[in-house]
Design a protein around this motif. Structure first.
Motif, PDB file in Angstrom:
ATOM      1  N   HIS A  65       0.931  -1.296   0.136  1.00  0.00           N
ATOM      2  CA  HIS A  65      -0.008  -0.106   0.002  1.00  0.00           C
ATOM      3  C   HIS A  65       0.975   0.998  -0.048  1.00  0.00           C
ATOM      4  O   HIS A  65       1.661   1.432   1.066  1.00  0.00           O
ATOM      5  CB  HIS A  65      -0.844   0.021   1.051  1.00  0.00           C
ATOM      6  CG  HIS A  65      -2.094  -1.063   1.266  1.00  0.00           C
ATOM      7  ND1 HIS A  65      -2.922  -0.973   0.258  1.00  0.00           N
ATOM      8  CD2 HIS A  65      -2.109  -2.098   2.232  1.00  0.00           C
ATOM      9  CE1 HIS A  65      -3.554  -2.157   0.798  1.00  0.00           C
ATOM     10  NE2 HIS A  65      -3.084  -2.741   1.496  1.00  0.00           N
ATOM     11  N   GLN A  91      -3.821   1.487   2.974  1.00  0.00           N
ATOM     12  CA  GLN A  91      -4.091   2.593   2.027  1.00  0.00           C
ATOM     13  C   GLN A  91      -4.043   3.796   2.637  1.00  0.00           C
ATOM     14  O   GLN A  91      -3.595   4.824   2.429  1.00  0.00           O
ATOM     15  CB  GLN A  91      -5.129   2.066   0.991  1.00  0.00           C
ATOM     16  CG  GLN A  91      -5.336   3.350  -0.170  1.00  0.00           C
ATOM     17  CD  GLN A  91      -6.187   2.796  -1.347  1.00  0.00           C
ATOM     18  OE1 GLN A  91      -6.765   1.969  -1.149  1.00  0.00           O
ATOM     19  NE2 GLN A  91      -6.552   3.839  -2.206  1.00  0.00           N
ATOM     20  N   SER A 122      -3.216   6.634  -5.184  1.00  0.00           N
ATOM     21  CA  SER A 122      -2.585   5.798  -4.116  1.00  0.00           C
ATOM     22  C   SER A 122      -3.365   4.429  -4.298  1.00  0.00           C
ATOM     23  O   SER A 122      -4.178   4.014  -5.221  1.00  0.00           O
ATOM     24  CB  SER A 122      -3.658   6.244  -2.946  1.00  0.00           C
ATOM     25  OG  SER A 122      -5.060   5.953  -2.963  1.00  0.00           O
ATOM     26  N   LYS A 123      -2.848   3.584  -3.655  1.00  0.00           N
ATOM     27  CA  LYS A 123      -2.975   1.832  -4.078  1.00  0.00           C
ATOM     28  C   LYS A 123      -2.859   1.254  -2.705  1.00  0.00           C
ATOM     29  O   LYS A 123      -2.334   1.506  -1.687  1.00  0.00           O
ATOM     30  CB  LYS A 123      -1.938   1.308  -4.988  1.00  0.00           C
ATOM     31  CG  LYS A 123      -0.577   1.358  -4.774  1.00  0.00           C
ATOM     32  CD  LYS A 123       0.170   0.804  -5.836  1.00  0.00           C
ATOM     33  CE  LYS A 123       1.613   0.868  -5.672  1.00  0.00           C
ATOM     34  NZ  LYS A 123       2.202   0.255  -6.809  1.00  0.00           N
TER      35      LYS A 123
END
Length: 123
Positions: A65, A91, A122-123
């Motif tokens: 993340h 995340q 974002s991931k």
């Protein structure tokens, strides 16, 4: 005889389905190479210097993340400032850390930007 024929075809079908299922299961374990949830495009002006390009490439390559924050790009602004958080526990934690990093850069450099830091991806 019919039972043997059905058994052979069933084994062939199962083997074929495993070929298509396995790559998807492998990709689910890692986020490396993914741009994740892109909220607005990441753009760097040609000829710009600094670590933002390096940070973004690191974000894309990160396996866990991660988040990339930056000030909005605008031709009238002198600079863009960025922040990154790699391989965080979640995340949301990555986003908070990236925003904090970006805001820290804004305080340190004290230059004209197009706006405040926000999460670009974002991931």
């Amino acid at each position: 005889m019919i039972l043997e024929y059905c058994r052979k075809s069933t084994v062939s079908i199962l083997a074929g389905s495993l070929i298509f299922i396995t790559p998807g299961a492998e990709a689910a374990g890692s986020l490396a190479g993914s741009k994740g949830d892109v909220r607005y495009p990441v753009y760097r002006a040609p000829g710009s210097t600094g670590g933002c390009g390096k940070h973004y490439r690191g974000y894309v390559a990160a396996r866990g993340h991660s988040a990339y924050a930056m000030t909005p790009f605008n031709w009238s602004a002198e600079y863009t400032i960025c922040g990154v958080s790699l391989n965080a526990s979640s995340q949301q934690a990555a986003e908070a850390k990236a925003l904090k990093s970006c805001e820290s850069g804004r305080k340190q450099w004290k230059v004209s930007t197009a706006g405040p830091c926000s999460i670009a991806a974002s991931k």
